[in-house]
Design an enzyme around this catalytic site. Sequence first.
Site, PDB file in Angstrom:
ATOM      1  CG  ASP A 240      -1.900   0.984   1.402  1.00 16.11           C
ATOM      2  OD1 ASP A 240      -2.254   1.604   0.383  1.00 16.11           O
ATOM      3  OD2 ASP A 240      -2.363   1.204   2.546  1.00 16.11           O
TER       4      ASP A 240
ATOM      5  CG  ASP B 189      -8.146   4.886   1.123  1.00 16.92           C
ATOM      6  OD1 ASP B 189      -7.996   3.657   0.996  1.00 16.92           O
ATOM      7  OD2 ASP B 189      -7.323   5.621   1.706  1.00 16.92           O
TER       8      ASP B 189
ATOM      9  CD  GLU C 101      -0.223   5.678  -3.530  1.00 19.35           C
ATOM     10  OE1 GLU C 101       0.360   5.878  -2.457  1.00 19.35           O
ATOM     11  OE2 GLU C 101      -1.027   4.760  -3.702  1.00 19.35           O
TER      12      GLU C 101
END
Length: 999
Positions: free
Chosen positions: A561, A638, A564
């Site tokens: 996760d 999300d 980015e």
Amino acid sequence: MITLRQMSAPRWTAVFLLLAALCCLFVPAVTVKHENFKKCDQSGFCKRNRQFADDVSASSSWTSPYVLDPASITFEKGQLNAIVLKAVKEGEEKARLPLTVTFLDSGVARVTLDEEKRAKGEINLRHDSKARKERYNEAGKWALVGGLKVFEGAALNAEAEQGYTKVVYGKGGKHQAVIRHSPFGIEFQRDGETHVKFNERGFLNVEHWRAKIEKAKEEEKKEGEEEKKEEEKKEETQGEDESTWWEESFGGNTDSKPRGPEAVALDISFPGYEHVFGIPEHATRLSLKTTKGGDNAYDEPYRLYNADVFEYEMDSPMTLYGAIPFMQAHRKGSTVGVFWLNAAETWIDVTKKKNTANPLALGLKGHTDTQTHWMSESGLLDVFVFLGPTPQDLARQYGELTGYTAMPQSFAIAYHQCRWNYVTDEDVKDVDRRFDKFNIPYDVIWLDIEYTQEKKYFTWDPLTFVNPDKMQKQLAKRERKLVAIIDPHIKNTDNYPVIDELKKKDLAVKNKDGNQYEGWCWPGSSMWIDCFNPAAIDWWKGLFKYDSFKGTAPNTFIWNDMNEPSVFNGPETTMPKDNLHHGNWEHRDVHNINGMTFHNATYQAITERKKGELRRPFVLTRAFYSGSQRSAAMWTGDNLAEWAHLEASLPMVLNQGISGFPFAGADVGGFFGNPSKELLTRWYQAGIYYPFFRGHAHIDTRRREPYIAGAPYTEIITQALRLRYQLLPAWYTAFHEASTTGAPIVRPNFYVHPEDDNGFAVDDQLYIGSTGLLAKPVTKEGATSVSVYLADSQPYYDYFDYTTYHGAGHHTVPAPLEKIPLLMQGGHIIPRRDRPRRSSGLMKHDPFTLVVVLDKDGNADGTLYLDDGETFDYQQGAFIHRRFNFDGVRQVLTSTNLDTSSRTVKCEKYLKSMEKVRVEKIIIVGAPSAWKNKAEVTVMEEGRKESKRKQSFPLEYHAAEGKKAAWVVVRDPKAWIGRGWRIDFGDKAAGHEHHGHEH
Ligand code: NOJ
């Protein structure tokens, strides 16, 4: 004072209800913080290039300053090289831009433009920067894995007129690149018609290197402030706005931009194409809206800059977590596309030009052109052009370049149960037991960040996860797996060997001064592993070995996760662009690839946890780029527990599919907030159609495992899950197709019916692989029916009761809460496994049901792919690949082998293990009424003893009722899944001796 214990139960309940009511009143309206993310006019190069495009469009006399120097052209072995000259200021030397146009075997063309001065390193960096001087030219190293074989048959067209170079390429010489010298531009033609145009509108812009003219201090002092600004502007820019050339600030962060302005931009037009798809990830429709204002349009370009966008909004071109700069344009009879291979921040404007019919030109219909404008902050201009002509061609060609979807383990396509967080190992075991108690199937339980000791990855919280081994043993009993999260930020703290090694080995991303970069994430102060560095990948691999990451087992897999990367105190919640990666590439150059390097490293690590243990890894990633499909699954981050987010998940997942990364899903139930029971139920009914199917929830939400909702919801959700499990053979076959042809796993209408112009924008229903299963999830509160769009004239049958829908157009299909709208297109054979089990692992030797859905001519066709679902043995022939066919004229159902390779030892071994697995039921939907009086069918199977070769089995006929089609069942026809057989339904059954022998 009254303690909680002293409160009587009713009072306690009352207080609780009051609190709950108050919570409902004060739930803040969640919405993205726009101020945290740049709009185009806050991103210097986007503003400059958009302005440039507007100025160019407004001018009638302007011509593009890029000219190809004909004397520089060389053409050899499928590749054209030349120099494009960019005229700069009067009296100044033109900027030399080396051009290559490569014609590939696949019929794809690749165009790259570099900049000589930077490539040769003949520039000066500001601020003593250690950054590389070249334009970033390694995106291909990460994104491309094949398809680069040059087409040596490409040839110059000798008849080209003055001022043009033409190259004929593609198999059969169907393609032609028409390269205009002045101003430079290219048209790509197929069969003499232009499909893709470069620089038609003159927006090509390669910001060439120039030195900043620093004013002497003395001089500056003398000039008044205002005067100075005026002067500078005139002298240095000759009218260009250089305010964002040398430095940019946003949200309190300043980008030092040591190389100054260096954007690349190009307009790409698709004449005659009204629809463009692709360029995920955005929360938007499949058919991309235009971006320059007006009705039903955005006024910002689509942005690709991987970012952790908290509470992202619907219907928006805003950037999200991943980037795939692959766009396809579609019209009846043709699909073409471009792949913009650039990893820097990128913006794409989309506009449409309507050309009305010319009343004087009889027969010429009006048409729409789609025009796009691509802008990237740095790097090479590097574009692949695909000329189709079908969506399937594009999927294959793009897959050849960037790789096909990795064949997952079979558990990975079953149901995943996640939340932030299961709080203890006992909690995990308890959830596991409850699934069993309620007879709800699931395969994987997930651990979010709280399982670690103070967010130190590769550790377990000793107080809450006391015995991870025991926990996993319980899971393994039912073939279940565990996925644990590991993020790329490493806690910067004492007594943590992982950070000590990262620092000591110097494997972290650096800041602009070359020191290890420190930022803020879940653990507080953190550093980021730099997976551009091969040494970092090697080190990372070591961390996952069982004796290093203690408490993990062969059934532990990984969730990556925040890659980015998400940096809480960084600009736009990510890293400063002037940070440095391995090889001194600036973060600006590689940003969109960063997440992929990380999940790739994790994938490799999982394959190497133990010598000799060769299992297919499973890694989930949030950030992605072209090529991520080779090693990960993705989810849409999300989302919110709102109906609009459920609705948006469908076009998003479909778009992933046609963009080469189909192993995709959204958090079922919605991440933030608490879904109503109806929404949760509908979300499960939709989620069973996501290739990646996982329930997940934020730490502040209430528990919502399927067994919690109670009657009738739990039962309805369980039914949905069972449907997913029943169809796992069809899903697995679809994954196999994706892994070999690049075909999407769930497919939008245009992909399946590329000739049906009424259905090109349909993005709220989907086909599962090639099965003809057409699902239309309910995404509206209170709905009791859905309108399904049918593109063709085949009969479509309700999956559950065989109600027939006929005719192109919209049909109302009932959808009360307990009903999942799912149709079967006539003409397919669908493999299923009908026995309810607790996990997919327990189904491995279950028998099959074949649902034969006849088309309007009485035929049907289908495939099944099967392997051990775990190892890489399938790469050595250990699989079963069958074709089932029902021939309406001869009335025979056959199973033939699609595996043309020779049988290996591994193959024999696998077939042996599947020897007893049979087809236990055959259902034929839309059965001919002539079968009414038919009592039996004859089954012949290869490999059986002569005496037993032909056997008869009873056939049960169910007559049509109202709109419900007639159907028949043959039970247990003793037809083995790994063998060839033939079942005769015809009158002359007994007379036929010929049967489908094979191998
Ligand atoms: C952000 C992810 O998107 C979410 O799924 C996860 O639960 C949190 N990080 C915590 O790890």
